[in-house]
Design a protein around this motif. Structure first.
Motif, PDB file in Angstrom:
ATOM      1  N   HIS A 205       0.973  -1.433   0.010  1.00  0.00           N
ATOM      2  CA  HIS A 205      -0.168   0.239   0.067  1.00  0.00           C
ATOM      3  C   HIS A 205       0.559   1.358  -0.074  1.00  0.00           C
ATOM      4  O   HIS A 205       2.085   1.549   0.712  1.00  0.00           O
ATOM      5  CB  HIS A 205      -0.670   0.091   1.363  1.00  0.00           C
ATOM      6  N   GLY A 206       0.957   2.374  -0.549  1.00  0.00           N
ATOM      7  CA  GLY A 206       1.780   3.032  -0.972  1.00  0.00           C
ATOM      8  C   GLY A 206       1.039   4.882  -2.069  1.00  0.00           C
ATOM      9  O   GLY A 206      -0.337   4.547  -2.095  1.00  0.00           O
ATOM     10  N   SER A 207       1.991   5.222  -1.041  1.00  0.00           N
ATOM     11  CA  SER A 207       0.952   7.065  -1.494  1.00  0.00           C
ATOM     12  C   SER A 207       1.614   7.843  -1.947  1.00  0.00           C
ATOM     13  O   SER A 207       3.038   8.289  -1.919  1.00  0.00           O
ATOM     14  CB  SER A 207       0.122   7.804  -0.397  1.00  0.00           C
ATOM     15  N   LEU A 208       1.888   8.716  -2.271  1.00  0.00           N
ATOM     16  CA  LEU A 208       2.286   9.734  -3.058  1.00  0.00           C
ATOM     17  C   LEU A 208       1.596  11.155  -3.251  1.00  0.00           C
ATOM     18  O   LEU A 208       0.718  11.199  -3.633  1.00  0.00           O
ATOM     19  CB  LEU A 208       2.787   9.552  -5.320  1.00  0.00           C
ATOM     20  N   GLY A 209       2.395  12.328  -2.575  1.00  0.00           N
ATOM     21  CA  GLY A 209       1.445  13.194  -2.165  1.00  0.00           C
ATOM     22  C   GLY A 209       2.984  14.185  -2.794  1.00  0.00           C
ATOM     23  O   GLY A 209       3.934  14.156  -2.582  1.00  0.00           O
ATOM     24  N   GLU A 210       1.904  15.193  -3.355  1.00  0.00           N
ATOM     25  CA  GLU A 210       3.393  16.583  -3.652  1.00  0.00           C
ATOM     26  C   GLU A 210       2.490  18.271  -2.885  1.00  0.00           C
ATOM     27  O   GLU A 210       1.746  18.719  -3.586  1.00  0.00           O
ATOM     28  CB  GLU A 210       2.659  16.562  -5.414  1.00  0.00           C
ATOM     29  N   ILE A 219       6.440  10.246   0.109  1.00  0.00           N
ATOM     30  CA  ILE A 219       6.482   8.893  -0.615  1.00  0.00           C
ATOM     31  C   ILE A 219       5.790   7.793   0.571  1.00  0.00           C
ATOM     32  O   ILE A 219       6.824   7.997   1.562  1.00  0.00           O
ATOM     33  CB  ILE A 219       7.069   7.927  -1.386  1.00  0.00           C
ATOM     34  N   SER A 220       4.867   7.110   0.659  1.00  0.00           N
ATOM     35  CA  SER A 220       4.936   6.618   1.699  1.00  0.00           C
ATOM     36  C   SER A 220       4.691   5.255   1.188  1.00  0.00           C
ATOM     37  O   SER A 220       3.931   4.924   0.423  1.00  0.00           O
ATOM     38  CB  SER A 220       3.691   7.154   3.544  1.00  0.00           C
ATOM     39  N   VAL A 221       4.914   4.132   2.125  1.00  0.00           N
ATOM     40  CA  VAL A 221       4.779   2.378   1.388  1.00  0.00           C
ATOM     41  C   VAL A 221       4.830   1.325   2.010  1.00  0.00           C
ATOM     42  O   VAL A 221       5.261   1.728   3.263  1.00  0.00           O
ATOM     43  CB  VAL A 221       5.664   2.669   0.706  1.00  0.00           C
ATOM     44  N   THR A 222       4.014   0.796   2.210  1.00  0.00           N
ATOM     45  CA  THR A 222       4.047  -0.600   3.440  1.00  0.00           C
ATOM     46  C   THR A 222       4.697  -1.526   3.094  1.00  0.00           C
ATOM     47  O   THR A 222       2.455  -1.771   2.011  1.00  0.00           O
ATOM     48  CB  THR A 222       3.065  -0.356   4.581  1.00  0.00           C
ATOM     49  N   CYS A 223       4.497  -3.187   2.978  1.00  0.00           N
ATOM     50  CA  CYS A 223       4.019  -3.961   2.488  1.00  0.00           C
ATOM     51  C   CYS A 223       4.095  -5.319   3.396  1.00  0.00           C
ATOM     52  O   CYS A 223       4.131  -5.064   4.391  1.00  0.00           O
ATOM     53  CB  CYS A 223       5.484  -4.203   1.577  1.00  0.00           C
ATOM     54  N   SER A 224       3.226  -6.192   2.816  1.00  0.00           N
ATOM     55  CA  SER A 224       2.934  -7.382   3.505  1.00  0.00           C
ATOM     56  C   SER A 224       3.345  -8.736   2.753  1.00  0.00           C
ATOM     57  O   SER A 224       2.585  -8.664   1.120  1.00  0.00           O
ATOM     58  CB  SER A 224       2.357  -7.174   4.495  1.00  0.00           C
ATOM     59  N   PHE A 225       3.718  -9.154   3.018  1.00  0.00           N
ATOM     60  CA  PHE A 225       4.078 -10.416   2.130  1.00  0.00           C
ATOM     61  C   PHE A 225       3.783 -11.672   2.831  1.00  0.00           C
ATOM     62  O   PHE A 225       3.403 -11.798   4.037  1.00  0.00           O
ATOM     63  CB  PHE A 225       5.714 -10.678   1.734  1.00  0.00           C
ATOM     64  N   PHE A 226       2.690 -12.611   1.791  1.00  0.00           N
ATOM     65  CA  PHE A 226       2.763 -14.002   1.782  1.00  0.00           C
ATOM     66  C   PHE A 226       3.104 -15.239   1.880  1.00  0.00           C
ATOM     67  O   PHE A 226       4.163 -15.862   0.795  1.00  0.00           O
ATOM     68  CB  PHE A 226       0.986 -13.910   1.104  1.00  0.00           C
ATOM     69  N   ASN A 227       2.421 -16.154   2.984  1.00  0.00           N
ATOM     70  CA  ASN A 227       3.904 -17.477   2.701  1.00  0.00           C
ATOM     71  C   ASN A 227       3.555 -18.132   1.140  1.00  0.00           C
ATOM     72  O   ASN A 227       2.434 -18.212   0.711  1.00  0.00           O
ATOM     73  CB  ASN A 227       3.333 -17.943   3.453  1.00  0.00           C
ATOM     74  N   SER A 228       4.381 -18.773   1.063  1.00  0.00           N
ATOM     75  CA  SER A 228       4.640 -19.439  -0.190  1.00  0.00           C
ATOM     76  C   SER A 228       3.607 -20.394  -0.065  1.00  0.00           C
ATOM     77  O   SER A 228       3.689 -21.204   0.628  1.00  0.00           O
ATOM     78  CB  SER A 228       6.377 -19.414  -0.395  1.00  0.00           C
ATOM     79  N   GLN A 229       2.609 -20.890  -0.854  1.00  0.00           N
ATOM     80  CA  GLN A 229       1.796 -21.867  -0.896  1.00  0.00           C
ATOM     81  C   GLN A 229       2.092 -22.772  -2.046  1.00  0.00           C
ATOM     82  O   GLN A 229       1.689 -22.212  -3.174  1.00  0.00           O
ATOM     83  CB  GLN A 229       0.371 -22.148  -0.648  1.00  0.00           C
ATOM     84  N   ALA A 230       1.610 -23.631  -2.384  1.00  0.00           N
ATOM     85  CA  ALA A 230       1.075 -24.991  -3.217  1.00  0.00           C
ATOM     86  C   ALA A 230       0.025 -24.660  -3.663  1.00  0.00           C
ATOM     87  O   ALA A 230      -1.702 -24.582  -2.868  1.00  0.00           O
ATOM     88  CB  ALA A 230       1.155 -25.915  -2.814  1.00  0.00           C
ATOM     89  N   PRO A 231      -0.221 -24.299  -5.276  1.00  0.00           N
ATOM     90  CA  PRO A 231      -1.688 -24.223  -6.014  1.00  0.00           C
ATOM     91  C   PRO A 231      -2.409 -24.943  -4.695  1.00  0.00           C
ATOM     92  O   PRO A 231      -2.416 -26.814  -5.418  1.00  0.00           O
ATOM     93  CB  PRO A 231      -1.253 -24.252  -7.198  1.00  0.00           C
ATOM     94  N   THR A 232      -3.739 -24.469  -4.628  1.00  0.00           N
ATOM     95  CA  THR A 232      -4.554 -25.589  -4.357  1.00  0.00           C
ATOM     96  C   THR A 232      -6.054 -26.168  -5.604  1.00  0.00           C
ATOM     97  O   THR A 232      -6.076 -25.297  -6.674  1.00  0.00           O
ATOM     98  CB  THR A 232      -5.620 -25.436  -3.888  1.00  0.00           C
ATOM     99  N   PRO A 233      -5.625 -27.579  -5.994  1.00  0.00           N
ATOM    100  CA  PRO A 233      -6.077 -28.086  -7.315  1.00  0.00           C
ATOM    101  C   PRO A 233      -7.756 -27.234  -7.093  1.00  0.00           C
ATOM    102  O   PRO A 233      -8.245 -27.417  -5.859  1.00  0.00           O
ATOM    103  CB  PRO A 233      -6.775 -29.272  -7.080  1.00  0.00           C
ATOM    104  N   ARG A 234      -7.842 -26.870  -7.983  1.00  0.00           N
ATOM    105  CA  ARG A 234      -9.980 -26.981  -8.042  1.00  0.00           C
ATOM    106  C   ARG A 234     -10.841 -26.988  -8.117  1.00  0.00           C
ATOM    107  O   ARG A 234     -10.115 -28.809  -8.297  1.00  0.00           O
ATOM    108  CB  ARG A 234     -10.639 -26.137  -9.632  1.00  0.00           C
ATOM    109  N   GLY A 235     -11.495 -27.654  -6.628  1.00  0.00           N
ATOM    110  CA  GLY A 235     -12.420 -27.999  -6.460  1.00  0.00           C
ATOM    111  C   GLY A 235     -12.352 -28.571  -4.759  1.00  0.00           C
ATOM    112  O   GLY A 235     -13.258 -29.018  -4.084  1.00  0.00           O
ATOM    113  N   GLU A 236     -10.963 -29.070  -4.292  1.00  0.00           N
ATOM    114  CA  GLU A 236     -10.790 -29.263  -3.667  1.00  0.00           C
ATOM    115  C   GLU A 236     -11.023 -27.668  -1.836  1.00  0.00           C
ATOM    116  O   GLU A 236     -11.013 -26.691  -3.287  1.00  0.00           O
ATOM    117  CB  GLU A 236      -9.265 -29.075  -2.995  1.00  0.00           C
ATOM    118  N   ASN A 237     -12.080 -28.248  -1.377  1.00  0.00           N
ATOM    119  CA  ASN A 237     -12.572 -26.877  -0.226  1.00  0.00           C
ATOM    120  C   ASN A 237     -12.020 -27.172   1.377  1.00  0.00           C
ATOM    121  O   ASN A 237     -10.897 -28.143   1.611  1.00  0.00           O
ATOM    122  CB  ASN A 237     -13.713 -26.437  -0.168  1.00  0.00           C
ATOM    123  N   ALA A 238     -12.290 -26.526   1.791  1.00  0.00           N
ATOM    124  CA  ALA A 238     -11.911 -26.174   3.749  1.00  0.00           C
ATOM    125  C   ALA A 238     -12.252 -27.552   4.333  1.00  0.00           C
ATOM    126  O   ALA A 238     -11.515 -27.690   4.753  1.00  0.00           O
ATOM    127  CB  ALA A 238     -12.740 -24.817   4.307  1.00  0.00           C
TER     128      ALA A 238
END
Length: 353
Positions: A205-210, A219-238
């Motif tokens: 999430h970033g913003s640019l002000g003049e 300029i301000s920015v914050t980032c968050s990164f997700f854990n790498s995950q193997a792709p879930t086959p379509r059709g499998e659920n919770a």
């Protein structure tokens, strides 16, 4: 002569007293209307929404605002039930790749609100511990700009999905450059706004002000990164882990899910999310004096009133052929008096009509 007349009169009298044969009673609907605010329905709605969010590869996590309609179609003995749900949803600030539960995500602030509706067909077989989402479809749109201006004149009014403005790309590029300058150990490149294919995957999430004068850019920015995950086959659920483990069945499921098909008898998940433009823009091009807002959410695996067979054999551990009957998706005119349920956010401009 008198005797003959008497016989004729008696015959007419008997005929007048006769009744027409009984007409067959109207066949009751196969769909049972459910209470949209019952804990039973809300639990199913939670499972449906979790699976929709898990199936998506782009966009933001959808949260439940209210259950708009809920029906149950009980199958033959031992085959459980198919549920037909219509859910009013709100977009949150969590990206779908974060795999965060919608209950742990905050909905967007007022002037960034994105709302809509999802229709889903969900299969439950409690005896076999099977919970499966065969099909869903969602339609979303940002809250109208006129509603934002009327309620909050000072709020930003740029549509969150109007990415054609070159200022958005400039803001994203410079924000990421600042983040890279502060993190010399790892460098990240911009592939697409709100999505990146770099590893680890994340969202910034970033913003640019003049400011006026020669004070330079802010300029301000914050980032968050997700854990790498193997792709879930379509059709499998919770709830896929609740089924008995069977590697061969999992392999079979993946093969079936990747096989193209146009037949409604195949148990291949069909899901999509469409974004509509701002409601004000739609009204500008309408010839109607005061057009009614509608969400064209279609989910028709079949149009046959008698239903079509849907093969769910791969969900069962036993080597057997199992099929359930899918009916056309019900219209809201037939929903019960207990629907729709109460909304989490009841503002009229974020409730689909």
């Amino acid at each position: 002569m008198n005797v003959l007349l008497l016989l004729v009169l008696c015959t007419l009298a008997m005929g007048c007293g006769a009744t027409s044969p009984p007409q067959p009673a109207a066949r009751p609907s196969s769909l049972l209307s459910l209470d949209c605010n019952s804990s039973y329905v809300l639990d199913i709605a939670n499972d449906i929404l979790q699976d929709i969010n898990r199936d998506r590869k782009d966009g933001y996590v959808l949260s439940l605002n209210r259950v708009s309609d809920a029906r149950e179609h009980r199958q033959e003995a031992g085959l459980g039930s198919l549920f037909y749900f219509t859910l009013d949803v709100l977009e949150t600030g969590c990206h779908v790749l974060s795999r965060t539960s919608w209950k742990n995500c905050e909905v967007r602030i007022f002037h960034e609100s994105v709302y809509g509706q999802c229709k889903a067909i969900f299969y439950i077989n409690k005896e076999k511990r099977i919970f499966y989402l065969p099909a869903y479809n969602c339609t979303l749109r940002p809250v109208s700009q006129s509603a934002i201006i009327m309620t909050c004149p000072d709020c930003p009014s740029t549509s969150p999905y109007d990415l054609s403005n070159p200022r958005f790309m400039e803001t994203a590029t410079e924000s990421l450059a600042k983040y890279n300058s502060e993190s010399p150990s790892k460098q990240y490149s911009l592939v697409k706004i709100t999505k990146t294919s770099s590893q680890p995957v994340g969202i910034c999430h970033g913003s640019l002000g003049e400011p006026q004068g020669n004070q330079g850019k802010i300029i301000s920015v914050t980032c968050s990164f997700f854990n790498s995950q193997a792709p879930t086959p379509r059709g499998e659920n919770a709830t896929v882990n609740q089924r008995p483990a069977n590697p061969s069945k999992t392999e079979e499921l993946q093969q079936q899910n990747t096989a193209p098909t146009n037949s409604p008898t195949k148990a291949v998940p069909k899901g999509s999310v469409q974004y509509l433009p701002d409601w004000d823009k739609k009204r500008e091009g309408s010839q109607e004096k005061d057009p009614v807002e509608t969400f064209p959410v279609q989910l028709d695996l079949t149009t046959n009133p008698q239903g079509e067979s849907l093969d769910v054999s791969f969900l069962f551990q036993e080597p057997m052929e199992e099929k359930v009957v899918v009916l056309p998706f019900p219209s809201k005119e037939q929903r019960s008096a207990e629907c729709p349920g109460p909304a989490q956010k009841g503002y009229p401009f974020i409730l689909p009509s």
